[in-house]
Write a protein that holds these residues in place. Structure first.
Motif, PDB file in Angstrom:
ATOM      1  N   PRO A 118      50.606  36.058  34.272  1.00 57.14           N
ATOM      2  CA  PRO A 118      50.071  37.400  34.015  1.00 57.14           C
ATOM      3  C   PRO A 118      48.961  37.447  32.973  1.00 57.14           C
ATOM      4  CG  PRO A 118      52.297  37.168  33.140  1.00 57.14           C
ATOM      5  CD  PRO A 118      52.059  35.982  34.006  1.00 57.14           C
ATOM      6  N   LEU A 119      49.071  36.646  31.903  1.00 58.87           N
ATOM      7  CA  LEU A 119      48.032  36.693  30.884  1.00 58.87           C
ATOM      8  C   LEU A 119      46.725  36.093  31.396  1.00 58.87           C
ATOM      9  CD1 LEU A 119      49.997  35.767  27.625  1.00 58.87           C
ATOM     10  CD2 LEU A 119      49.411  38.021  28.514  1.00 58.87           C
ATOM     11  N   ARG A 120      46.830  34.967  32.071  1.00 54.62           N
ATOM     12  CA  ARG A 120      45.609  34.341  32.596  1.00 54.62           C
ATOM     13  C   ARG A 120      44.947  35.238  33.630  1.00 54.62           C
ATOM     14  NH1 ARG A 120      42.021  30.371  30.995  1.00 54.62           N
ATOM     15  NH2 ARG A 120      40.454  30.473  32.638  1.00 54.62           N
ATOM     16  N   ARG A 121      45.757  35.844  34.484  1.00 53.14           N
ATOM     17  CA  ARG A 121      45.195  36.725  35.518  1.00 53.14           C
ATOM     18  C   ARG A 121      44.518  37.941  34.882  1.00 53.14           C
ATOM     19  NH1 ARG A 121      45.963  37.681  41.182  1.00 53.14           N
ATOM     20  NH2 ARG A 121      47.209  35.775  41.215  1.00 53.14           N
ATOM     21  N   THR A 122      45.113  38.480  33.843  1.00 51.81           N
ATOM     22  CA  THR A 122      44.493  39.620  33.161  1.00 51.81           C
ATOM     23  C   THR A 122      43.158  39.225  32.554  1.00 51.81           C
ATOM     24  OG1 THR A 122      46.668  40.584  32.675  1.00 51.81           O
ATOM     25  CG2 THR A 122      44.800  41.349  31.360  1.00 51.81           C
ATOM     26  N   ARG A 123      43.140  38.082  31.867  1.00 51.62           N
ATOM     27  CA  ARG A 123      41.891  37.617  31.255  1.00 51.62           C
ATOM     28  C   ARG A 123      40.798  37.445  32.311  1.00 51.62           C
ATOM     29  NH1 ARG A 123      40.639  31.766  28.266  1.00 51.62           N
ATOM     30  NH2 ARG A 123      38.409  31.793  28.730  1.00 51.62           N
ATOM     31  N   GLU A 124      41.100  36.746  33.403  1.00 48.78           N
ATOM     32  CA  GLU A 124      40.075  36.487  34.413  1.00 48.78           C
ATOM     33  C   GLU A 124      39.626  37.774  35.092  1.00 48.78           C
ATOM     34  OE1 GLU A 124      40.723  33.230  37.064  1.00 48.78           O
ATOM     35  OE2 GLU A 124      41.302  31.840  35.456  1.00 48.78           O
ATOM     36  N   THR A 125      40.555  38.706  35.283  1.00 50.37           N
ATOM     37  CA  THR A 125      40.174  39.985  35.887  1.00 50.37           C
ATOM     38  C   THR A 125      39.203  40.738  34.994  1.00 50.37           C
ATOM     39  OG1 THR A 125      42.268  40.144  37.094  1.00 50.37           O
ATOM     40  CG2 THR A 125      41.046  42.190  36.742  1.00 50.37           C
ATOM     41  N   VAL A 126      39.490  40.801  33.705  1.00 53.80           N
ATOM     42  CA  VAL A 126      38.578  41.461  32.771  1.00 53.80           C
ATOM     43  C   VAL A 126      37.198  40.815  32.833  1.00 53.80           C
ATOM     44  CG1 VAL A 126      38.088  41.859  30.319  1.00 53.80           C
ATOM     45  CG2 VAL A 126      40.390  42.286  31.224  1.00 53.80           C
ATOM     46  N   GLU A 127      37.161  39.498  32.839  1.00 53.39           N
ATOM     47  CA  GLU A 127      35.875  38.793  32.846  1.00 53.39           C
ATOM     48  C   GLU A 127      35.100  39.037  34.138  1.00 53.39           C
ATOM     49  OE1 GLU A 127      36.893  35.038  29.882  1.00 53.39           O
ATOM     50  OE2 GLU A 127      37.305  34.832  32.041  1.00 53.39           O
ATOM     51  N   VAL A 128      35.795  39.018  35.286  1.00 50.86           N
ATOM     52  CA  VAL A 128      35.103  39.241  36.556  1.00 50.86           C
ATOM     53  C   VAL A 128      34.621  40.684  36.667  1.00 50.86           C
ATOM     54  CG1 VAL A 128      35.359  39.299  39.069  1.00 50.86           C
ATOM     55  CG2 VAL A 128      36.277  37.370  37.768  1.00 50.86           C
ATOM     56  N   VAL A 129      35.443  41.637  36.273  1.00 51.43           N
ATOM     57  CA  VAL A 129      35.034  43.045  36.338  1.00 51.43           C
ATOM     58  C   VAL A 129      33.784  43.261  35.495  1.00 51.43           C
ATOM     59  CG1 VAL A 129      35.685  45.406  35.713  1.00 51.43           C
ATOM     60  CG2 VAL A 129      37.341  43.920  36.861  1.00 51.43           C
ATOM     61  N   ARG A 130      33.735  42.653  34.338  1.00 49.23           N
ATOM     62  CA  ARG A 130      32.559  42.795  33.481  1.00 49.23           C
ATOM     63  C   ARG A 130      31.317  42.221  34.168  1.00 49.23           C
ATOM     64  NH1 ARG A 130      34.598  41.063  28.593  1.00 49.23           N
ATOM     65  NH2 ARG A 130      35.040  43.202  27.961  1.00 49.23           N
ATOM     66  N   LEU A 131      31.470  41.089  34.845  1.00 47.57           N
ATOM     67  CA  LEU A 131      30.349  40.496  35.566  1.00 47.57           C
ATOM     68  C   LEU A 131      29.885  41.399  36.706  1.00 47.57           C
ATOM     69  CD1 LEU A 131      31.423  36.729  35.806  1.00 47.57           C
ATOM     70  CD2 LEU A 131      29.472  37.646  34.536  1.00 47.57           C
ATOM     71  N   VAL A 132      30.836  41.950  37.454  1.00 48.47           N
ATOM     72  CA  VAL A 132      30.482  42.846  38.558  1.00 48.47           C
ATOM     73  C   VAL A 132      29.696  44.040  38.031  1.00 48.47           C
ATOM     74  CG1 VAL A 132      31.404  44.424  40.294  1.00 48.47           C
ATOM     75  CG2 VAL A 132      32.402  42.145  40.047  1.00 48.47           C
ATOM     76  N   LEU A 133      30.162  44.632  36.945  1.00 50.12           N
ATOM     77  CA  LEU A 133      29.525  45.836  36.419  1.00 50.12           C
ATOM     78  C   LEU A 133      28.149  45.560  35.813  1.00 50.12           C
ATOM     79  CD1 LEU A 133      32.637  47.538  34.782  1.00 50.12           C
ATOM     80  CD2 LEU A 133      31.404  48.301  36.819  1.00 50.12           C
ATOM     81  N   SER A 134      27.850  44.312  35.512  1.00 51.41           N
ATOM     82  CA  SER A 134      26.526  43.979  34.987  1.00 51.41           C
ATOM     83  C   SER A 134      25.439  44.093  36.049  1.00 51.41           C
ATOM     84  CB  SER A 134      26.532  42.551  34.430  1.00 51.41           C
ATOM     85  OG  SER A 134      26.533  41.589  35.486  1.00 51.41           O
ATOM     86  N   GLY A 135      25.824  43.992  37.323  1.00 50.95           N
ATOM     87  CA  GLY A 135      24.847  44.016  38.406  1.00 50.95           C
ATOM     88  C   GLY A 135      24.217  42.672  38.696  1.00 50.95           C
ATOM     89  N   ASP A 136      24.520  41.663  37.883  1.00 49.76           N
ATOM     90  CA  ASP A 136      23.982  40.323  38.105  1.00 49.76           C
ATOM     91  C   ASP A 136      24.802  39.593  39.175  1.00 49.76           C
ATOM     92  OD1 ASP A 136      22.096  40.703  36.094  1.00 49.76           O
ATOM     93  OD2 ASP A 136      23.467  39.963  34.538  1.00 49.76           O
ATOM     94  N   PRO A 137      24.256  38.536  39.750  1.00 45.64           N
ATOM     95  CA  PRO A 137      25.057  37.723  40.680  1.00 45.64           C
ATOM     96  C   PRO A 137      26.333  37.237  39.988  1.00 45.64           C
ATOM     97  CG  PRO A 137      22.756  37.100  40.808  1.00 45.64           C
ATOM     98  CD  PRO A 137      22.863  38.038  39.647  1.00 45.64           C
ATOM     99  N   VAL A 138      27.435  37.320  40.696  1.00 54.53           N
ATOM    100  CA  VAL A 138      28.722  36.958  40.109  1.00 54.53           C
ATOM    101  C   VAL A 138      29.002  35.484  40.390  1.00 54.53           C
ATOM    102  CG1 VAL A 138      31.200  37.407  40.078  1.00 54.53           C
ATOM    103  CG2 VAL A 138      29.589  39.316  40.321  1.00 54.53           C
ATOM    104  N   GLU A 139      28.891  34.705  39.346  1.00 55.97           N
ATOM    105  CA  GLU A 139      29.231  33.286  39.413  1.00 55.97           C
ATOM    106  C   GLU A 139      30.384  33.062  38.444  1.00 55.97           C
ATOM    107  OE1 GLU A 139      27.878  31.165  41.504  1.00 55.97           O
ATOM    108  OE2 GLU A 139      26.299  32.530  42.243  1.00 55.97           O
ATOM    109  N   TYR A 140      31.550  32.748  38.986  1.00 56.91           N
ATOM    110  CA  TYR A 140      32.735  32.645  38.130  1.00 56.91           C
ATOM    111  C   TYR A 140      33.630  31.529  38.646  1.00 56.91           C
ATOM    112  CZ  TYR A 140      36.693  33.996  35.228  1.00 56.91           C
ATOM    113  OH  TYR A 140      37.713  33.996  34.305  1.00 56.91           O
TER     114      TYR A 140
END
Length: 338
Positions: A118-140
């Motif tokens: 759960p902790l790792r999934r939460t961390r990665e979700t926060v990071e991916v959501v932030r990338l999506v909202l930036s509008g830049d290509p999502v490389e993760y």
């Protein structure tokens, strides 16, 4: 925290089933009229948060909206990012996102997903959501999620919504401090809240971040009624349900805060079908340590002590699961910002 002034006052819309989406919208409209800063909406196994928040956004003018919380198992991180961008658009920039792992009762029992890492999934979700909202290509390239080759297919939000993480334990709160824009606190005594604020600061230090830039939102169970006995029973029933029926997280939270014997007794009685005994196991001390329940005058007096805790940016008035719509409205009025 973000503002040295007194914390803002939010409304945490009821987690229990309501008669209609219209009723939830009306609660948000009433909160807006009363001067509450934001309306938070939980998502469990009732109405979905996205549709309901869209209706609220369309039928309110100023009040902020937010998820508290959307779990990180039932939607992909990219979909959460798309949803956040869309809700930010329909609300004219009033969204704040609250994410968290929820617990096995919801994730496994309702969504049929494995409650893994759960902790790792939460961390990665926060990071991916932030990338999506930036509008830049999502490389993760994470341990759980790997994304490549696409970007948001519409304009990203002009104002990127904050992304908060919920948590009760030391490690989950540390994670919020290290990776999220804020922390959602719940099921905490005043002393327990101060302990977790130290964990938040430690996480911020690990992430080389300024803890004063993180927003702390406390969800505070409140019920303010002229019928004091009714208010106290509603609060007891709410606490007993979460400790007894919603897995081990809430029981463990109480144990960490010095209520280990009561936590075990509440959970045991509830598991054995003795709901009245579970309620009776909740002392007045425990009830008052975790929220406010009583007459409007009592509640206003006790609320001030929670607002005075250094490090809290918003106190969110939440309601016990058995409260009727008129009791929810009465509590919102009693505790409305002055």
């Amino acid at each position: 925290m973000t503002d040295p002034a007194a914390p803002t006052r939010d409304a945490f819309l009821p987690v229990a089933a309501q008669p209609s989406v219209d009723q939830l919208v009306e609660f948000a409209r009433e909160a807006e009229q009363l001067g509450y800063e934001r309306a938070w909406l939980p998502e469990t196994w009732g109405r979905d948060a996205v549709t309901t928040l869209t209706a609220i956004a369309e039928r309110t003018e100023e009040i902020g909206i937010g998820t508290s919380i959307a779990n990180v198992y039932s939607r992909s991180p990219a979909l959460i990012g798309q949803t956040a961008a869309t809700l930010q658009e329909v609300s004219d920039g009033r969204l704040r996102v609250g994410l968290g792992p929820s617990g096995p009762a919801v994730v496994e029992g309702w969504h049929g997903a494995d409650y893994d890492r759960p902790l790792r999934r939460t961390r990665e979700t926060v990071e991916v959501v932030r990338l999506v909202l930036s509008g830049d290509p999502v490389e993760y390239d994470g341990e759980i999620f790997t994304l490549s080759g696409l970007r948001l297919r519409c304009d990203p939000p002009e104002t990127v919504p904050g992304i908060d993480a919920a948590g009760m334990g030391p490690k989950s709160v540390e994670l919020a401090g290290r990776f999220a824009d804020g922390w959602h606190a719940l099921m905490l005594t005043k002393a327990g809240l101060r302990d977790r604020l130290a964990d938040l600061k430690r996480g911020a230090k690990l992430g080389d971040r300024d803890p004063d830039e993180l927003r702390v939102t406390l969800s505070l169970p409140c019920i303010a009624l002229d019928d004091r006995e009714r208010a106290r029973r509603l609060a007891r029933n709410h606490l007993a349900f979460y400790v007894g029926a919603m897995g081990t997280f809430y029981r463990e939270a109480l144990e960490r805060q010095g209520y280990d014997e009561e936590a075990v007794e509440i959970a045991s009685e509830w598991a054995n079908g003795n709901q009245e005994a579970a309620l009776a196991a909740i002392s007045d001390e425990l009830l008052d340590d975790l929220g406010i329940a009583g007459t409007p005058e009592e509640c206003r007096e006790h609320y001030a002590a929670w607002e005075a805790i250094d490090g809290v940016d918003a106190v969110s008035v939440s309601f016990p699961r058995g409260a009727e719509p008129d009791e929810i409205s009465a509590t919102m009025r009693a505790l409305a910002p002055e």
